[in-house]
Design a protein around this motif. Structure first.
Motif, PDB file in Angstrom:
ATOM      1  N   GLU A  35       0.834  -1.195   0.000  1.00 12.75           N
ATOM      2  CA  GLU A  35       0.000   0.000   0.000  1.00 12.75           C
ATOM      3  C   GLU A  35       0.873   1.252   0.000  1.00 12.75           C
ATOM      4  OE1 GLU A  35      -3.070   2.185   3.033  1.00 12.75           O
ATOM      5  OE2 GLU A  35      -3.050  -0.003   3.023  1.00 12.75           O
ATOM      6  N   TYR A  36       0.592   2.154  -0.920  1.00 10.95           N
ATOM      7  CA  TYR A  36       1.257   3.455  -0.975  1.00 10.95           C
ATOM      8  C   TYR A  36       0.225   4.536  -0.700  1.00 10.95           C
ATOM      9  CZ  TYR A  36       5.568   1.813  -3.194  1.00 10.95           C
ATOM     10  OH  TYR A  36       6.755   1.204  -3.467  1.00 10.95           O
ATOM     11  N   ASN A  37       0.587   5.534   0.078  1.00 10.52           N
ATOM     12  CA  ASN A  37      -0.239   6.711   0.321  1.00 10.52           C
ATOM     13  C   ASN A  37       0.624   7.938   0.068  1.00 10.52           C
ATOM     14  OD1 ASN A  37      -2.809   5.637   1.301  1.00 10.52           O
ATOM     15  ND2 ASN A  37      -1.547   4.785   2.933  1.00 10.52           N
ATOM     16  N   LEU A  38       0.124   8.852  -0.725  1.00  9.60           N
ATOM     17  CA  LEU A  38       0.850  10.066  -1.074  1.00  9.60           C
ATOM     18  C   LEU A  38      -0.072  11.262  -0.890  1.00  9.60           C
ATOM     19  CD1 LEU A  38       3.254  11.607  -2.390  1.00  9.60           C
ATOM     20  CD2 LEU A  38       2.263  11.025  -4.597  1.00  9.60           C
ATOM     21  N   LEU A  39       0.369  12.229  -0.105  1.00 12.68           N
ATOM     22  CA  LEU A  39      -0.363  13.478   0.106  1.00 12.68           C
ATOM     23  C   LEU A  39       0.484  14.614  -0.445  1.00 12.68           C
ATOM     24  CD1 LEU A  39      -2.615  15.244   1.315  1.00 12.68           C
ATOM     25  CD2 LEU A  39      -1.346  15.195   3.466  1.00 12.68           C
ATOM     26  N   ILE A  40      -0.045  15.310  -1.431  1.00  7.67           N
ATOM     27  CA  ILE A  40       0.672  16.432  -2.039  1.00  7.67           C
ATOM     28  C   ILE A  40      -0.010  17.724  -1.614  1.00  7.67           C
ATOM     29  CG2 ILE A  40       1.404  17.515  -4.182  1.00  7.67           C
ATOM     30  CD1 ILE A  40       1.371  14.741  -5.453  1.00  7.67           C
ATOM     31  N   LYS A  41       0.755  18.569  -0.955  1.00  6.09           N
ATOM     32  CA  LYS A  41       0.278  19.890  -0.532  1.00  6.09           C
ATOM     33  C   LYS A  41       0.923  20.953  -1.409  1.00  6.09           C
ATOM     34  CE  LYS A  41      -0.222  18.486   4.279  1.00  6.09           C
ATOM     35  NZ  LYS A  41       0.221  18.748   5.651  1.00  6.09           N
ATOM     36  N   LYS A  42       0.625  22.194  -1.112  1.00  4.22           N
ATOM     37  CA  LYS A  42       1.119  23.301  -1.928  1.00  4.22           C
ATOM     38  C   LYS A  42       2.635  23.329  -2.042  1.00  4.22           C
ATOM     39  CE  LYS A  42       0.962  28.294  -2.323  1.00  4.22           C
ATOM     40  NZ  LYS A  42       0.469  29.543  -1.762  1.00  4.22           N
ATOM     41  N   ASP A  43       3.345  23.135  -0.941  1.00  3.28           N
ATOM     42  CA  ASP A  43       4.802  23.253  -0.973  1.00  3.28           C
ATOM     43  C   ASP A  43       5.532  22.031  -0.431  1.00  3.28           C
ATOM     44  OD1 ASP A  43       3.984  23.587   1.585  1.00  3.28           O
ATOM     45  OD2 ASP A  43       5.183  25.362   1.996  1.00  3.28           O
ATOM     46  N   SER A  44       4.817  20.941  -0.137  1.00  9.29           N
ATOM     47  CA  SER A  44       5.471  19.737   0.400  1.00  9.29           C
ATOM     48  C   SER A  44       4.641  18.499   0.083  1.00  9.29           C
ATOM     49  CB  SER A  44       5.662  19.864   1.912  1.00  9.29           C
ATOM     50  OG  SER A  44       4.409  19.900   2.557  1.00  9.29           O
ATOM     51  N   PHE A  45       5.186  17.349   0.427  1.00  9.02           N
ATOM     52  CA  PHE A  45       4.468  16.092   0.264  1.00  9.02           C
ATOM     53  C   PHE A  45       4.823  15.172   1.417  1.00  9.02           C
ATOM     54  CE2 PHE A  45       8.523  14.810  -1.399  1.00  9.02           C
ATOM     55  CZ  PHE A  45       8.623  13.468  -1.064  1.00  9.02           C
ATOM     56  N   SER A  46       3.996  14.177   1.640  1.00  8.76           N
ATOM     57  CA  SER A  46       4.327  13.100   2.566  1.00  8.76           C
ATOM     58  C   SER A  46       3.900  11.798   1.896  1.00  8.76           C
ATOM     59  CB  SER A  46       3.644  13.275   3.919  1.00  8.76           C
ATOM     60  OG  SER A  46       2.249  13.200   3.776  1.00  8.76           O
ATOM     61  N   MET A  47       4.756  10.804   2.016  1.00  8.94           N
ATOM     62  CA  MET A  47       4.483   9.513   1.399  1.00  8.94           C
ATOM     63  C   MET A  47       4.755   8.414   2.412  1.00  8.94           C
ATOM     64  SD  MET A  47       5.617   7.802  -2.200  1.00  8.94           S
ATOM     65  CE  MET A  47       7.306   8.220  -2.086  1.00  8.94           C
ATOM     66  N   SER A  48       3.897   7.416   2.401  1.00  9.23           N
ATOM     67  CA  SER A  48       4.109   6.248   3.253  1.00  9.23           C
ATOM     68  C   SER A  48       3.878   5.002   2.426  1.00  9.23           C
ATOM     69  CB  SER A  48       3.167   6.277   4.461  1.00  9.23           C
ATOM     70  OG  SER A  48       1.829   6.174   4.048  1.00  9.23           O
ATOM     71  N   TYR A  49       4.540   3.941   2.845  1.00 13.50           N
ATOM     72  CA  TYR A  49       4.479   2.659   2.167  1.00 13.50           C
ATOM     73  C   TYR A  49       4.260   1.600   3.230  1.00 13.50           C
ATOM     74  CZ  TYR A  49       6.410  -1.562   0.039  1.00 13.50           C
ATOM     75  OH  TYR A  49       6.602  -2.832  -0.399  1.00 13.50           O
ATOM     76  N   LYS A  50       3.329   0.707   3.018  1.00 13.71           N
ATOM     77  CA  LYS A  50       3.088  -0.365   3.977  1.00 13.71           C
ATOM     78  C   LYS A  50       3.219  -1.704   3.277  1.00 13.71           C
ATOM     79  CE  LYS A  50      -0.040   2.222   6.917  1.00 13.71           C
ATOM     80  NZ  LYS A  50      -1.383   2.351   7.453  1.00 13.71           N
ATOM     81  N   SER A  51       3.988  -2.573   3.906  1.00 10.33           N
ATOM     82  CA  SER A  51       4.104  -3.949   3.433  1.00 10.33           C
ATOM     83  C   SER A  51       4.075  -4.848   4.666  1.00 10.33           C
ATOM     84  CB  SER A  51       5.387  -4.149   2.637  1.00 10.33           C
ATOM     85  OG  SER A  51       6.519  -4.038   3.464  1.00 10.33           O
ATOM     86  N   GLN A  52       4.377  -6.107   4.470  1.00 11.64           N
ATOM     87  CA  GLN A  52       4.275  -7.054   5.576  1.00 11.64           C
ATOM     88  C   GLN A  52       5.175  -6.687   6.760  1.00 11.64           C
ATOM     89  OE1 GLN A  52       5.287 -11.042   4.547  1.00 11.64           O
ATOM     90  NE2 GLN A  52       4.819 -11.841   6.564  1.00 11.64           N
ATOM     91  N   ASP A  53       6.422  -6.330   6.498  1.00  8.69           N
ATOM     92  CA  ASP A  53       7.390  -6.121   7.578  1.00  8.69           C
ATOM     93  C   ASP A  53       7.826  -4.676   7.795  1.00  8.69           C
ATOM     94  OD1 ASP A  53       7.448  -8.837   8.103  1.00  8.69           O
ATOM     95  OD2 ASP A  53       9.019  -9.198   6.622  1.00  8.69           O
ATOM     96  N   ALA A  54       7.362  -3.759   6.976  1.00  6.02           N
ATOM     97  CA  ALA A  54       7.856  -2.388   7.097  1.00  6.02           C
ATOM     98  C   ALA A  54       6.751  -1.381   6.812  1.00  6.02           C
ATOM     99  CB  ALA A  54       9.013  -2.175   6.132  1.00  6.02           C
ATOM    100  N   SER A  55       6.960  -0.208   7.338  1.00  4.27           N
ATOM    101  CA  SER A  55       6.043   0.903   7.047  1.00  4.27           C
ATOM    102  C   SER A  55       6.825   2.223   7.020  1.00  4.27           C
ATOM    103  CB  SER A  55       4.911   0.962   8.066  1.00  4.27           C
ATOM    104  OG  SER A  55       5.441   1.039   9.363  1.00  4.27           O
ATOM    105  N   PRO A  56       7.720   2.364   6.033  1.00  2.30           N
ATOM    106  CA  PRO A  56       8.526   3.586   5.956  1.00  2.30           C
ATOM    107  C   PRO A  56       7.699   4.791   5.518  1.00  2.30           C
ATOM    108  CG  PRO A  56       9.005   2.167   4.105  1.00  2.30           C
ATOM    109  CD  PRO A  56       8.069   1.416   4.992  1.00  2.30           C
ATOM    110  N   LYS A  57       8.182   5.971   5.923  1.00  2.00           N
ATOM    111  CA  LYS A  57       7.529   7.236   5.590  1.00  2.00           C
ATOM    112  C   LYS A  57       8.592   8.256   5.219  1.00  2.00           C
ATOM    113  CE  LYS A  57       3.930   6.398   8.943  1.00  2.00           C
ATOM    114  NZ  LYS A  57       3.357   6.737  10.218  1.00  2.00           N
ATOM    115  N   CYS A  58       8.183   9.229   4.441  1.00  2.00           N
ATOM    116  CA  CYS A  58       9.095  10.334   4.157  1.00  2.00           C
ATOM    117  C   CYS A  58       8.290  11.596   3.868  1.00  2.00           C
ATOM    118  CB  CYS A  58      10.060   9.986   3.037  1.00  2.00           C
ATOM    119  SG  CYS A  58       9.707  10.587   1.414  1.00  2.00           S
TER     120      CYS A  58
END
Length: 119
Positions: free
Chosen positions: A39-62
């Motif tokens: 699962e990927y989730n991406l939020l794009i705002k006016k001057d920034s973004f946040s993205m997260s990724y979910k899999s079985q063993d990890a859930s990294p964000k940036c």
């Protein structure tokens, strides 16, 4: 000839502004890869973004900054200051992403070959 160059420059500037307005929002992908849910989730705002990724063993964000050139959206994650964050399972190893803009409601992640849809 000079008028033609000015016309093309204005057309490029206007098309860039229109594309930036359409790209704001939440995008999501849910699927299965190699038998595991992804699962990927991406939020794009006016001057920034946040993205997260979910899999079985990890859930990294940036979190980071983005820009658009022609029909490509470039995402660049902020640098992580703490080494402990880099060693955690919440750290996203890939720090740069290229997404092709496919209309106003879809983005294609070029390396992953998946399509994120606007909610």
């Amino acid at each position: 000839m000079k008028k033609l160059k000015i016309y093309y420059c204005l057309l490029f500037i206007i098309s860039s502004c229109i594309a930036k307005k359409d790209v704001y929002g939440n995008y999501q992908y849910k699927g299965v890869s190699y038998g595991f849910s992804k699962e990927y989730n991406l939020l794009i705002k006016k001057d920034s973004f946040s993205m997260s990724y979910k899999s079985q063993d990890a859930s990294p964000k940036c979190i980071g900054k983005w820009n658009i050139f022609q029909d490509t959206l470039y995402l660049r994650c902020n640098k992580e200051k703490l080494v402990t964050n880099m060693l955690s399972r919440g750290y996203m190893n890939q720090r740069d992403y290229k997404l092709k803009i496919i209309g106003s409601k879809r983005l294609k992640m070029l390396k992953e070959n998946i399509i994120l849809s606007k909610k």
